[in-house]
Each structure stands twice: as C-alpha cells, then as structure tokens.
Design a protein around this motif. Structure first.
Motif, mmCIF file in Angstrom:
data_model
loop_
_atom_site.group_PDB
_atom_site.id
_atom_site.type_symbol
_atom_site.label_atom_id
_atom_site.label_comp_id
_atom_site.label_asym_id
_atom_site.label_seq_id
_atom_site.Cartn_x
_atom_site.Cartn_y
_atom_site.Cartn_z
ATOM 1 N N HIS A 82 28.148 24.905 2.815
ATOM 2 C CA HIS A 82 27.796 26.303 3.093
ATOM 3 C C HIS A 82 26.857 26.394 4.296
ATOM 4 O O HIS A 82 26.020 25.507 4.521
ATOM 5 C CB HIS A 82 27.118 26.945 1.881
ATOM 6 C CG HIS A 82 27.859 26.742 0.598
ATOM 7 N ND1 HIS A 82 29.109 27.270 0.363
ATOM 8 C CD2 HIS A 82 27.529 26.039 -0.519
ATOM 9 C CE1 HIS A 82 29.516 26.914 -0.842
ATOM 10 N NE2 HIS A 82 28.578 26.173 -1.397
ATOM 11 N N LEU A 83 26.996 27.462 5.064
ATOM 12 C CA LEU A 83 26.087 27.708 6.180
ATOM 13 C C LEU A 83 24.709 28.051 5.631
ATOM 14 O O LEU A 83 24.561 28.974 4.823
ATOM 15 C CB LEU A 83 26.609 28.853 7.051
ATOM 16 C CG LEU A 83 25.768 29.187 8.279
ATOM 17 C CD1 LEU A 83 25.803 28.041 9.278
ATOM 18 C CD2 LEU A 83 26.267 30.479 8.938
ATOM 19 N N ILE A 84 23.704 27.316 6.064
ATOM 20 C CA ILE A 84 22.338 27.556 5.602
ATOM 21 C C ILE A 84 21.717 28.636 6.483
ATOM 22 O O ILE A 84 21.630 28.481 7.701
ATOM 23 C CB ILE A 84 21.508 26.258 5.656
ATOM 24 C CG1 ILE A 84 22.126 25.222 4.717
ATOM 25 C CG2 ILE A 84 20.057 26.537 5.265
ATOM 26 C CD1 ILE A 84 21.448 23.860 4.786
ATOM 27 N N ARG A 85 21.305 29.713 5.863
ATOM 28 C CA ARG A 85 20.753 30.852 6.609
ATOM 29 C C ARG A 85 19.269 30.614 6.905
ATOM 30 O O ARG A 85 18.422 30.661 6.025
ATOM 31 C CB ARG A 85 20.949 32.129 5.795
ATOM 32 C CG ARG A 85 22.397 32.558 5.676
ATOM 33 C CD ARG A 85 22.523 33.858 4.910
ATOM 34 N NE ARG A 85 21.623 34.883 5.458
ATOM 35 C CZ ARG A 85 21.425 36.077 4.873
ATOM 36 N NH1 ARG A 85 22.064 36.386 3.747
ATOM 37 N NH2 ARG A 85 20.604 36.945 5.422
ATOM 38 N N LEU A 86 18.990 30.341 8.155
ATOM 39 C CA LEU A 86 17.620 30.058 8.550
ATOM 40 C C LEU A 86 16.721 31.286 8.460
ATOM 41 O O LEU A 86 15.493 31.143 8.345
ATOM 42 C CB LEU A 86 17.603 29.492 9.971
ATOM 43 C CG LEU A 86 18.334 28.152 10.158
ATOM 44 C CD1 LEU A 86 18.175 27.655 11.585
ATOM 45 C CD2 LEU A 86 17.835 27.106 9.165
ATOM 46 N N ASP A 87 17.314 32.479 8.506
ATOM 47 C CA ASP A 87 16.490 33.686 8.376
ATOM 48 C C ASP A 87 15.890 33.823 6.984
ATOM 49 O O ASP A 87 14.933 34.579 6.792
ATOM 50 C CB ASP A 87 17.316 34.938 8.728
ATOM 51 C CG ASP A 87 18.529 35.124 7.821
ATOM 52 O OD1 ASP A 87 19.047 34.119 7.300
ATOM 53 O OD2 ASP A 87 18.953 36.273 7.634
ATOM 54 N N ARG A 88 16.413 33.074 6.024
ATOM 55 C CA ARG A 88 15.848 33.076 4.674
ATOM 56 C C ARG A 88 14.804 31.969 4.502
ATOM 57 O O ARG A 88 14.234 31.824 3.421
ATOM 58 C CB ARG A 88 16.953 32.909 3.626
ATOM 59 C CG ARG A 88 17.954 34.056 3.595
ATOM 60 C CD ARG A 88 19.004 33.853 2.512
ATOM 61 N NE ARG A 88 18.414 33.799 1.182
ATOM 62 C CZ ARG A 88 19.119 33.659 0.057
ATOM 63 N NH1 ARG A 88 20.446 33.552 0.122
ATOM 64 N NH2 ARG A 88 18.519 33.611 -1.131
ATOM 65 N N LEU A 89 14.575 31.201 5.571
ATOM 66 C CA LEU A 89 13.641 30.075 5.493
ATOM 67 C C LEU A 89 12.547 30.176 6.547
ATOM 68 O O LEU A 89 11.973 29.167 6.955
ATOM 69 C CB LEU A 89 14.411 28.757 5.666
ATOM 70 C CG LEU A 89 15.438 28.430 4.585
ATOM 71 C CD1 LEU A 89 16.301 27.251 5.003
ATOM 72 C CD2 LEU A 89 14.747 28.132 3.253
ATOM 73 N N ILE A 90 12.253 31.402 6.979
ATOM 74 C CA ILE A 90 11.267 31.599 8.044
ATOM 75 C C ILE A 90 9.897 31.044 7.658
ATOM 76 O O ILE A 90 9.192 30.459 8.491
ATOM 77 C CB ILE A 90 11.158 33.104 8.389
ATOM 78 C CG1 ILE A 90 12.477 33.592 9.003
ATOM 79 C CG2 ILE A 90 10.001 33.350 9.358
ATOM 80 C CD1 ILE A 90 12.512 35.074 9.278
ATOM 81 N N LYS A 91 9.538 31.163 6.399
ATOM 82 C CA LYS A 91 8.235 30.703 5.942
ATOM 83 C C LYS A 91 8.261 29.259 5.444
ATOM 84 O O LYS A 91 7.248 28.753 4.964
ATOM 85 C CB LYS A 91 7.704 31.627 4.843
ATOM 86 C CG LYS A 91 7.448 33.055 5.322
ATOM 87 C CD LYS A 91 6.872 33.904 4.211
ATOM 88 C CE LYS A 91 6.594 35.329 4.684
ATOM 89 N NZ LYS A 91 6.023 36.167 3.597
ATOM 90 N N CYS A 92 9.405 28.602 5.570
ATOM 91 C CA CYS A 92 9.537 27.220 5.110
ATOM 92 C C CYS A 92 9.294 26.280 6.286
ATOM 93 O O CYS A 92 10.050 26.304 7.277
ATOM 94 C CB CYS A 92 10.924 26.986 4.525
ATOM 95 S SG CYS A 92 11.213 25.298 3.963
ATOM 96 N N PRO A 93 8.267 25.437 6.246
ATOM 97 C CA PRO A 93 7.917 24.589 7.396
ATOM 98 C C PRO A 93 8.757 23.307 7.505
ATOM 99 O O PRO A 93 8.589 22.546 8.459
ATOM 100 C CB PRO A 93 6.450 24.252 7.133
ATOM 101 C CG PRO A 93 6.354 24.226 5.634
ATOM 102 C CD PRO A 93 7.300 25.290 5.139
#
Length: 307
Positions: A82-93
């Motif tokens: 699956h394509l991992i949506r980086l916009d859902r991981l903005i706060k993930c370092p």
C-alpha cells in the motif's frame, strides 16, 4: 537504535536476522500476503528470533498507529503493498527508506525483478530510496548492480537481492550512527519508467515476433511464480519452465514456422524466428511437471506447432 521493518514478504528475513544478530532492536510490522507458506515462514522466523511483531489487520490505520507510537529511529520498507501517506505522518520523526528490487528510476513498479529478466539487461540491480508520496519516486541513497547470469530466474534473483540489500541497510545505519548526512545519488539524467504488474500478454510467448534469447529471458522471468512462460498446444496451456539455446537451425527447411517442434525423440527442440533452436528441458502441462524428453508421450511430436 530502534529499527522498524515494514513488509509483506519473507525477503526481509535476511537483513532483519542480521540486524538482530548485532543486538539491535528490531520491530516488525507485517502485512499478511496471500501466500500462506510465506506467512507461516515469517511467523516462525520472528518467533525463533524473538522479534517484536505486529500483524496488520486494518490497512487504513494500523501502520500509522504503529509508526506514530513506536518511536523508531528508522524504518526500512520492503514489499509493503500500500502507498504510505506521508501527510498522515507529519508529526512522526522516523526516517523512512524503501528497499526496491530494481534500479531506479528505470524500473519503478511492483515487480521489477520480472521486468529486468524479461528485458534481458546485462546488469540487474536494486536500490534504497527515501520514501516519498509516490511509489518508488524518492531520492535514491544506495544502489547496487550485478551481472545477470544465465541460471538466474525470478525466485533466485529475489533471494539474491534479499541478501545484497543487507549491505545497503548497514551503509545507512553506519551513517546515522556517526551522525553523518545520507548523500543522495543523482539520477536526474536517467530515464524514468514505471512497469506495471504483468498481465497475460506479458507472459505469453509470441513465436512470430520473439527471438530465441527473448523467449529464454521470458522463461526465466516467469519461473517459478507463473510456472513458466505461456504458450499453447491444441488449445491447451503449456508453460515452459526451462529453456536454453542449443544451436543454429541452418539445416532446416526454410518453410519451418517459428514455434514448430523439430525434434521430440530424446529432447524437445523448438524452432525460433531468428533461426535458432531452443531446448525445452522442463514444462508444465495438465498440472504436471514434465521433462522435455517425455513430451512425445503427450502428443508433442516433431512438426507440431505451438502457440
């Protein structure tokens, strides 16, 4: 260092095992594949290696919860569908890197090993790139290539790459451990191409168009996942599992059509459009694996036309 591994294939096992053997903290997030054997193999591995293991049950949310709650320093992704949506991981370092079993950007797509073998390139390769919002499109930070050898098939290359990627994983980890920047490889002058998942026409032998080399390359690319390259006999499917070029057919009649069996007594030889013969050592027919020298008992006799 907390290292995450995201996958849906057993190809991650060699580098995860190597990381764990170095006493590094490894956490596995696994999306179950359709292949039950692969699933069981992965479960047995993580149990034996005593790795932290999370199995995906909800593709929409589980991965994001796992990443946001794990406090990982870095994650390596291999085969996640699956394509991992980086916009859902903005706060993930967490640093995210994808391991891709093809050279980039020329072999983007879900099955780069198939296309490398089918296209018959001299050197096959793999890459590691920073994750981006598009499949296989982030900056490449590590790449390796090796000669395409005659005995390589789809499965063997995947196994080879699962070992070779260990070098790239430790290259990145060493840079991070020494607080050094991870340099990007300039691929701007290379041709970018996306190769889709193979469909029927991609695994079908066209005797009128394909050379003997192209046919043998396709056979390797289809073995073992498709049980070989596809042709037909009396309206039924035949899959060629192993094929080699043995000789030129200069002594044959000029009217011989490509795809015609020219010898079937002790071995199965088929005429190709480039005036070469290929020897079929093994094929798959009627749910059976059959040696070429036994095909005469199935009606695959001299002058029979395939396809």
């Amino acid at each position: 260092m907390r290292i995450g591994v995201i996958s849906n294939t057993d190809s991650f096992i060699p580098f995860a095992y190597t990381l764990a053997a170095q006493q590094l903290q490894v956490y596995v997030f696994f999306s179950p594949p359709k292949d039950a054997f692969v699933h069981q193999k992965v479960l047995a591995f993580v149990k034996q290696a005593k790795l932290s293991f999370t199995e995906e049950t909800n593709a929409n949310n589980d991965l994001y919860h796992w990443l946001q709650g794990g406090n990982y320093d870095i994650c390596f992704i291999l085969g996640y569908p699956h394509l991992i949506r980086l916009d859902r991981l903005i706060k993930c370092p967490t640093l995210l890197f994808n391991i891709h079993f093809g050279p980039l950007p020329g072999f983007r797509g879900p099955v780069p090993v198939f296309w490398q073998l089918k296209n018959g390139i001299d050197k096959i390769g793999l890459s590691i790139h920073k994750l981006s919002s598009k499949f296989d499109a982030g900056p490449v930070v590590w790449a390796k290539e090796t000669n395409d050898l005659p005995h390589y098939n789809y499965q063997l290359v995947n196994k080879l790459f699962s070992q070779l990627c260990i070098e790239g994983v430790f290259y990145i980890l060493q840079l991070l451990a020494h607080r050094m920047p991870i340099p990007e490889i300039d691929t701007s002058k290379l041709t970018s191409a996306y190769h889709k998942r193979p469909v029927l026409s991609d695994v079908l032998i066209n005797w009128q168009i394909m050379s003997s080399v192209a046919i043998c390359n396709l056979v390797r690319a289809c073995n073992p996942w498709n049980k070989g390259a596809l042709t037909s006999f009396n309206g039924q499917e035949i899959k060629l599992i192993d094929a080699t070029i043995v000789t030129q057919a200069s002594n044959l009649a000029t009217k011989t059509k490509p795809g015609t069996i020219v010898e079937a007594e002790h071995r199965l030889l088929i005429y190709c459009k480039d005036d070469n013969l290929i020897n079929i050592n093994m094929l798959f027919y009627n749910e059976c694996f059959i040696p070429g020298y036994q095909c005469k008992y199935l009606g695959l006799n001299k002058d029979t036309e395939l396809g």
